[in-house]
Write a protein that holds these residues in place. Structure first.
Motif, PDB file in Angstrom:
ATOM      1  N   THR A  49      -6.144   8.200  -2.177  1.00  0.00           N
ATOM      2  CA  THR A  49      -4.691   8.089  -2.561  1.00  0.00           C
ATOM      3  C   THR A  49      -4.295   7.816  -4.028  1.00  0.00           C
TER       4      THR A  49
ATOM      5  N   HIS B 126       0.927  -1.188  -0.204  1.00  0.00           N
ATOM      6  CA  HIS B 126      -0.010  -0.026  -0.251  1.00  0.00           C
ATOM      7  C   HIS B 126       0.769   1.328  -0.098  1.00  0.00           C
TER       8      HIS B 126
ATOM      9  N   GLU C 154     -10.724  11.187   4.492  1.00  0.00           N
ATOM     10  CA  GLU C 154     -10.992  10.770   5.954  1.00  0.00           C
ATOM     11  C   GLU C 154     -10.570  11.727   6.956  1.00  0.00           C
TER      12      GLU C 154
ATOM     13  N   HIS D  62      -6.951  13.781   2.142  1.00  0.00           N
ATOM     14  CA  HIS D  62      -7.963  12.728   2.142  1.00  0.00           C
ATOM     15  C   HIS D  62      -9.195  12.842   2.638  1.00  0.00           C
TER      16      HIS D  62
ATOM     17  N   SER E  89     -12.665   5.230  -1.193  1.00  0.00           N
ATOM     18  CA  SER E  89     -12.714   6.603  -1.016  1.00  0.00           C
ATOM     19  C   SER E  89     -12.664   7.260  -2.504  1.00  0.00           C
TER      20      SER E  89
ATOM     21  N   TYR F 234       0.761   3.637   1.864  1.00  0.00           N
ATOM     22  CA  TYR F 234       1.368   4.102   3.220  1.00  0.00           C
ATOM     23  C   TYR F 234       2.577   3.114   3.831  1.00  0.00           C
TER      24      TYR F 234
ATOM     25  N   PHE G 228      -7.755  -5.472   6.727  1.00  0.00           N
ATOM     26  CA  PHE G 228      -8.806  -5.525   5.783  1.00  0.00           C
ATOM     27  C   PHE G 228      -8.375  -5.559   4.284  1.00  0.00           C
ATOM     28  N   MET G 229      -7.338  -5.141   4.335  1.00  0.00           N
ATOM     29  CA  MET G 229      -6.917  -5.257   2.722  1.00  0.00           C
ATOM     30  C   MET G 229      -6.358  -6.544   2.274  1.00  0.00           C
TER      31      MET G 229
ATOM     32  N   ASP H 242      -3.572   1.736  -4.228  1.00  0.00           N
ATOM     33  CA  ASP H 242      -4.266   2.245  -3.117  1.00  0.00           C
ATOM     34  C   ASP H 242      -4.980   0.431  -2.820  1.00  0.00           C
ATOM     35  N   SER H 243      -5.731   0.503  -1.754  1.00  0.00           N
ATOM     36  CA  SER H 243      -5.962  -0.801  -1.138  1.00  0.00           C
ATOM     37  C   SER H 243      -6.923  -1.540  -2.459  1.00  0.00           C
TER      38      SER H 243
ATOM     39  N   HIS I  41      -6.083  10.456  10.436  1.00  0.00           N
ATOM     40  CA  HIS I  41      -6.479  11.479   9.571  1.00  0.00           C
ATOM     41  C   HIS I  41      -7.109  12.753  10.367  1.00  0.00           C
TER      42      HIS I  41
ATOM     43  N   TYR J 267     -17.514   1.327   3.547  1.00  0.00           N
ATOM     44  CA  TYR J 267     -16.222   1.689   3.010  1.00  0.00           C
ATOM     45  C   TYR J 267     -15.467   0.223   2.984  1.00  0.00           C
ATOM     46  N   VAL J 268     -14.544   0.224   2.504  1.00  0.00           N
ATOM     47  CA  VAL J 268     -13.844  -0.876   2.242  1.00  0.00           C
ATOM     48  C   VAL J 268     -12.621  -1.300   3.437  1.00  0.00           C
ATOM     49  N   ASN J 269     -12.484   0.044   4.180  1.00  0.00           N
ATOM     50  CA  ASN J 269     -11.979  -0.156   5.501  1.00  0.00           C
ATOM     51  C   ASN J 269     -12.744  -0.740   6.592  1.00  0.00           C
TER      52      ASN J 269
END
Ligand code: 13P
Ligand code: SF4
Length: 305
Positions: free
Chosen positions: A214, A23, A199, A197, A129, A25, A63-64, A39-40, A174, A112-114
């Protein structure tokens, strides 16, 4: 020492037929050795497109890796540190979501995917996002429950001029970026544009020029004529941005925008992961099947014009 580790990882990834995903990050040295940095959502899709890999080493958060496992059922998905979680994803459980849904009969749930695989399994459709606005728009006038990120949810509300029923989750990383920090940074760098972002908090978004996921930040960097940006997201992306657009000056807005769990990946635990095949991330078949429906719906809507 680092050179030895890199040589070992190089040998092991070939022997094990592994693809390494990182990722944006992740620490710079992890991004630099990865086959793909994205991104994820982009990483999960890429993983499913790599034909000749038996193993996916996912350098990111739980989660990713779960999403990659759901989308790649025939492959082993490994995490170098399985303890690398996302505090926001853990702000709603499947049981809490069932209760939330019971309080709003007939509403549709966008997650959200998160979020955990169990929460995805309880949702009608997923979003990232970068496509959240499009996904919610596709649901027409239905009442929409949006979980778990209230700030991404507020961003969607503003874009669409409608109300959603928001869960009160948030990203603690964030959250740390306030509008006053952006104003101070802008005074110091009046020639810079500000990207944040979704978030981040609404008042922080109001102080920015661009509110971008991202992946969208990377896209903008590749095409923009601006030459200086203040970056309001996790520090790891500065490395990615500088690589895709070396002619642009990127300045981080705050040292507090650092996600501790994203930094749990090291060269040492990537090597150990390839050596031992640990730790494998799995999702129970029933949960995975239901979660995949929500993810596939997102893919369909996202791909449509
Ligand atoms: P992306 O889905 O844009 O990769 O972001 C994930 C994340 O954790 C943002 O904080
Ligand atoms: Fe989760 Fe925030 Fe870290 Fe992203 S930056 S993984 S949302 S805690």
């Amino acid at each position: 020492m680092e050179e030895n580790l890199l040589a070992d990882i190089e040998r092991l990834r070939r022997e094990r037929r592994a693809v390494i995903l990182a990722h944006t990050y992740q620490p710079p040295e992890i991004q630099d050795l990865a086959d793909f940095v994205d991104d994820s959502y982009g990483l999960s899709v890429k993983a499913s497109q790599v034909a000749d890999a038996d193993i996916i080493v996912f350098c990111g958060v739980q989660f990713m890796a779960e999403t990659a496992a759901i989308l790649n059922p025939g492959r082993q998905v490994l995490m170098p540190d399985p303890e690398a979680g996302c505090p926001m994803a853990d702000m709603i459980t499947a049981e809490q979501l069932r209760q939330f849904k019971a309080e709003h009969p007939g509403a549709l749930t966008v997650c959200y995917v998160n979020s955990t695989a169990e929460v995805k399994a309880e949702s009608d459709i997923c979003c990232t996002s970068s496509n959240a606005v499009k996904i919610v728009r596709s649901l027409g006038d239905a009442e929409v429950l949006f979980v778990p990120d209230q700030h991404l949810g507020r961003f969607v509300e503003k874009q669409l001029g409608r109300r959603l029923v928001l869960w009160d989750g948030f990203c603690p990383v964030h959250y740390a970026l306030g509008p006053e920090t952006i104003r101070k940074m802008k005074q110091r760098h009046p020639d810079a544009k500000v990207m944040v972002h979704p978030e981040t908090r609404p008042e922080t978004q109001d102080a920015a020029d661009f509110i971008l996921s991202t992946g969208q930040m990377l896209d903008l960097a590749k095409t923009t004529s601006h030459r200086k940006f203040l970056v309001g997201t996790e520090e790891g992306i500065l490395h990615t941005l500088r690589k895709v657009a070396p002619h642009i000056e990127f300045i981080h807005t705050s040292e507090f925008l650092r996600c501790p769990t994203m930094k749990k990946t090291t060269l040492t635990n990537v090597k150990a992961c390839l050596e031992t095949g640990q730790t494998r991330i799995t999702v129970p078949a029933e949960v995975a099947a239901k979660a995949k429906i929500a993810i596939d719906k997102m893919l369909q809507v996202s791909a449509a014009k």
